[in-house]
Design a protein around this motif. Structure first.
Motif, PDB file in Angstrom:
ATOM      1  N   SER A  60      61.726  64.268  77.848  1.00 29.13           N
ATOM      2  CA  SER A  60      62.207  62.291  76.952  1.00 29.13           C
ATOM      3  C   SER A  60      62.874  61.364  77.831  1.00 29.13           C
ATOM      4  O   SER A  60      62.691  60.737  77.560  1.00 29.13           O
ATOM      5  N   GLU A  61      63.631  62.446  78.631  1.00 32.85           N
ATOM      6  CA  GLU A  61      64.391  61.372  79.812  1.00 32.85           C
ATOM      7  C   GLU A  61      63.332  60.887  80.377  1.00 32.85           C
ATOM      8  O   GLU A  61      63.587  59.374  80.821  1.00 32.85           O
ATOM      9  N   GLN A  62      62.255  61.509  80.917  1.00 29.59           N
ATOM     10  CA  GLN A  62      61.030  61.212  82.513  1.00 29.59           C
ATOM     11  C   GLN A  62      60.103  60.231  80.952  1.00 29.59           C
ATOM     12  O   GLN A  62      60.404  58.931  81.400  1.00 29.59           O
ATOM     13  N   LEU A  63      59.926  60.220  79.568  1.00 29.93           N
ATOM     14  CA  LEU A  63      59.630  59.149  79.197  1.00 29.93           C
ATOM     15  C   LEU A  63      59.842  57.108  79.338  1.00 29.93           C
ATOM     16  O   LEU A  63      59.599  56.438  79.354  1.00 29.93           O
ATOM     17  N   GLY A  64      61.176  57.758  78.887  1.00 31.27           N
ATOM     18  CA  GLY A  64      62.214  56.896  78.941  1.00 31.27           C
ATOM     19  C   GLY A  64      62.674  55.797  80.157  1.00 31.27           C
ATOM     20  O   GLY A  64      62.149  54.466  80.121  1.00 31.27           O
ATOM     21  N   LEU A  65      62.566  56.941  80.898  1.00 28.82           N
ATOM     22  CA  LEU A  65      62.008  56.008  82.778  1.00 28.82           C
ATOM     23  C   LEU A  65      61.457  55.365  82.561  1.00 28.82           C
ATOM     24  O   LEU A  65      60.895  53.911  83.518  1.00 28.82           O
ATOM     25  N   ALA A  66      60.070  55.889  82.517  1.00 30.15           N
ATOM     26  CA  ALA A  66      58.510  55.369  82.336  1.00 30.15           C
ATOM     27  C   ALA A  66      58.383  54.488  81.521  1.00 30.15           C
ATOM     28  O   ALA A  66      57.692  52.907  81.829  1.00 30.15           O
ATOM     29  N   GLU A  67      58.803  54.310  80.662  1.00 31.33           N
ATOM     30  CA  GLU A  67      58.564  52.592  79.841  1.00 31.33           C
ATOM     31  C   GLU A  67      59.230  51.475  80.437  1.00 31.33           C
ATOM     32  O   GLU A  67      58.986  50.579  80.445  1.00 31.33           O
ATOM     33  N   TRP A  68      60.630  51.949  80.524  1.00 29.18           N
ATOM     34  CA  TRP A  68      61.544  50.976  81.385  1.00 29.18           C
ATOM     35  C   TRP A  68      60.898  50.479  82.212  1.00 29.18           C
ATOM     36  O   TRP A  68      60.561  48.875  82.587  1.00 29.18           O
ATOM     37  N   CYS A  69      60.082  51.654  83.223  1.00 31.08           N
ATOM     38  CA  CYS A  69      58.993  50.822  84.744  1.00 31.08           C
ATOM     39  C   CYS A  69      57.984  49.545  83.631  1.00 31.08           C
ATOM     40  O   CYS A  69      58.374  48.944  84.977  1.00 31.08           O
ATOM     41  N   LEU A  70      57.134  50.186  82.575  1.00 26.89           N
ATOM     42  CA  LEU A  70      55.983  49.783  82.914  1.00 26.89           C
ATOM     43  C   LEU A  70      57.049  48.331  82.166  1.00 26.89           C
ATOM     44  O   LEU A  70      56.451  47.053  83.225  1.00 26.89           O
ATOM     45  N   GLU A  71      57.636  47.805  81.218  1.00 27.89           N
ATOM     46  CA  GLU A  71      58.438  47.164  80.657  1.00 27.89           C
ATOM     47  C   GLU A  71      59.008  46.015  82.007  1.00 27.89           C
ATOM     48  O   GLU A  71      59.031  45.286  81.537  1.00 27.89           O
ATOM     49  N   GLU A  72      59.406  46.511  81.982  1.00 25.15           N
ATOM     50  CA  GLU A  72      60.244  45.482  83.388  1.00 25.15           C
ATOM     51  C   GLU A  72      59.445  45.099  84.297  1.00 25.15           C
ATOM     52  O   GLU A  72      59.393  43.945  84.575  1.00 25.15           O
ATOM     53  N   THR A  73      58.154  46.323  84.760  1.00 24.10           N
ATOM     54  CA  THR A  73      56.583  45.272  85.464  1.00 24.10           C
ATOM     55  C   THR A  73      56.185  44.306  84.841  1.00 24.10           C
ATOM     56  O   THR A  73      56.611  43.316  85.556  1.00 24.10           O
ATOM     57  N   VAL A  74      55.971  45.186  83.595  1.00 24.43           N
ATOM     58  CA  VAL A  74      55.000  43.244  82.757  1.00 24.43           C
ATOM     59  C   VAL A  74      56.062  42.020  82.910  1.00 24.43           C
ATOM     60  O   VAL A  74      55.582  40.795  83.013  1.00 24.43           O
ATOM     61  N   ARG A  75      57.389  42.365  82.188  1.00 22.14           N
ATOM     62  CA  ARG A  75      58.452  40.971  82.261  1.00 22.14           C
ATOM     63  C   ARG A  75      58.365  40.718  83.712  1.00 22.14           C
ATOM     64  O   ARG A  75      57.477  39.338  83.769  1.00 22.14           O
TER      65      ARG A  75
END
Length: 358
Positions: free
Chosen positions: A222-237
């Motif tokens: 779950s920690e890895q999931l949260g990390l991956a989701e932030w990376c994706l959102e930050e990259t899209v932004r």
């Protein structure tokens, strides 16, 4: 069949934790602290563990906890992963707590220590290397290297040949080591025979430690999931705002494809991470297999998402001032934590009676 969707309670918990971390432990705060003697944000653990009650989510109410489950603890870890927060939550509120829960029914000292952990008054750390796998035999050596968050511990849970001991941190030698991930400190821990109080005999200790490491591996997903989701959102932004040739760079087809693949990876990671948390929460007999699947998948997704985040930010992503490197270092560290993907693949092969991958 279990419902893996987030409940209203879990959504409320997520919002509360995210708000706290944004207010007290934003990325700029962390970037300023990782070059100091301690990356931990003053007062954050008290607010998260004690005031919010997050440290006691896995602890029954009769022992002073919240009486929740691994699903709620997983939500906290998702948010800690998103923010790359330096906090001993995985090590104390999950691994050490779960280890003690396995003993609390027969050990009054274990139950007493659990109550202290649940209220956030104390931090306990299982003295095993960060890389220790749930399937590995617990080390009984006097010196253990690479112990995560040992520098923040009040109590160390130490495996010895005659059982598991609770050793006050003041009675152990804790020497900080230089980690790859500066937001998760490591240390070399040395304890002398005769120190601490005995919590359990060797057989009970071995089972308890494995239970603690299994819960840690499952919720690390779950920690890895949260990390991956932030990376994706930050990259899209970033790719929406960054322009080249009078166009947002995110509008170029090649980058669209890369981010679409990252989104698919993140969706898959969410499914297996939630499945692992639910299997632990329901004490499913398939929990070891579900946890192994989650770790084998999520560790790779987190690393790939962090690598893409760094690369698609261009030169900005390579700078010390941007938090992308914090995410990449946490992802690489988590890739080895509590068993590598290869070790978990071996576990999957053994549990489903398939030949191990070459």
């Amino acid at each position: 069949m279990s419902d893996l969707l987030y409940s209203e309670t879990e959504d409320d918990l997520r919002a509360a934790v995210r708000s706290l971390l944004a207010d007290r432990a934003g990325h700029q705060e962390l970037l300023g602290r990782i070059e100091t003697d301690s990356p931990y944000v003053p007062g954050l653990w008290k607010a998260l563990a004690g005031d919010m009650g997050a440290a006691g989510l896995l602890v029954p109410e009769k022992l002073g906890g919240q009486g929740a489950s691994h699903r709620e603890a997983a939500v906290v870890l998702e948010e800690l992963g998103r923010a790359v927060t330096p906090a001993p939550y995985l090590t104390s509120a999950v691994v050490a707590t779960e280890t003690l829960l396995a003993l609390a029914g027969d050990s009054a000292p274990a139950a007493e220590l659990l109550s202290a952990l649940a209220t956030g008054r104390s931090v306990a750390v299982l003295a095993v290397p960060l890389t220790a796998s749930p399937s590995a035999e617990p080390s009984t050596a006097a010196t253990v290297t690479g112990v995560a968050d040992a520098v923040a511990a009040d109590v160390l849970l130490v495996s010895r040949t005659d059982g598991l001991y609770a050793v006050p941190a003041g009675e152990a030698a804790v020497e900080p080591q230089t980690p790859l991930d500066l937001t998760r400190p490591l240390a070399r821990v040395t304890t002398e025979t005769g120190t601490g109080s005995r919590l359990a005999g060797p057989d009970e200790a071995r089972a308890a430690v494995r239970r603690g490491l299994l819960a840690g591996a499952g919720l690390l997903a779950s920690e890895q999931l949260g990390l991956a989701e932030w990376c994706l959102e930050e990259t899209v932004r970033h790719t929406r705002e960054r322009h080249q040739f009078n166009r947002p760079v995110g509008s170029f087809q090649a980058l669209k494809h890369r981010m679409a693949q990252l989104w698919l990876d993140a969706v898959g990671a969410r499914a297996v991470a939630r499945a692992a948390a639910d299997a632990l929460a329901t004490d499913s007999p398939d929990a070891p297999l579900t946890v192994a699947v989650a770790q084998a998948y999520c560790s790779k997704v987190a690393v790939r998402a962090a690598e893409e985040c760094v690369q698609l930010h261009g030169g900005i992503g390579m700078t010390w001032e941007h938090p992308a490197h914090l995410a990449l270092k946490r992802a690489k560290s988590d890739q080895l934590a509590l068993g590598s993907a290869g070790r978990h693949q071996d576990t999957i092969a053994a549990l489903v009676d398939l030949p191990a991958p070459a």
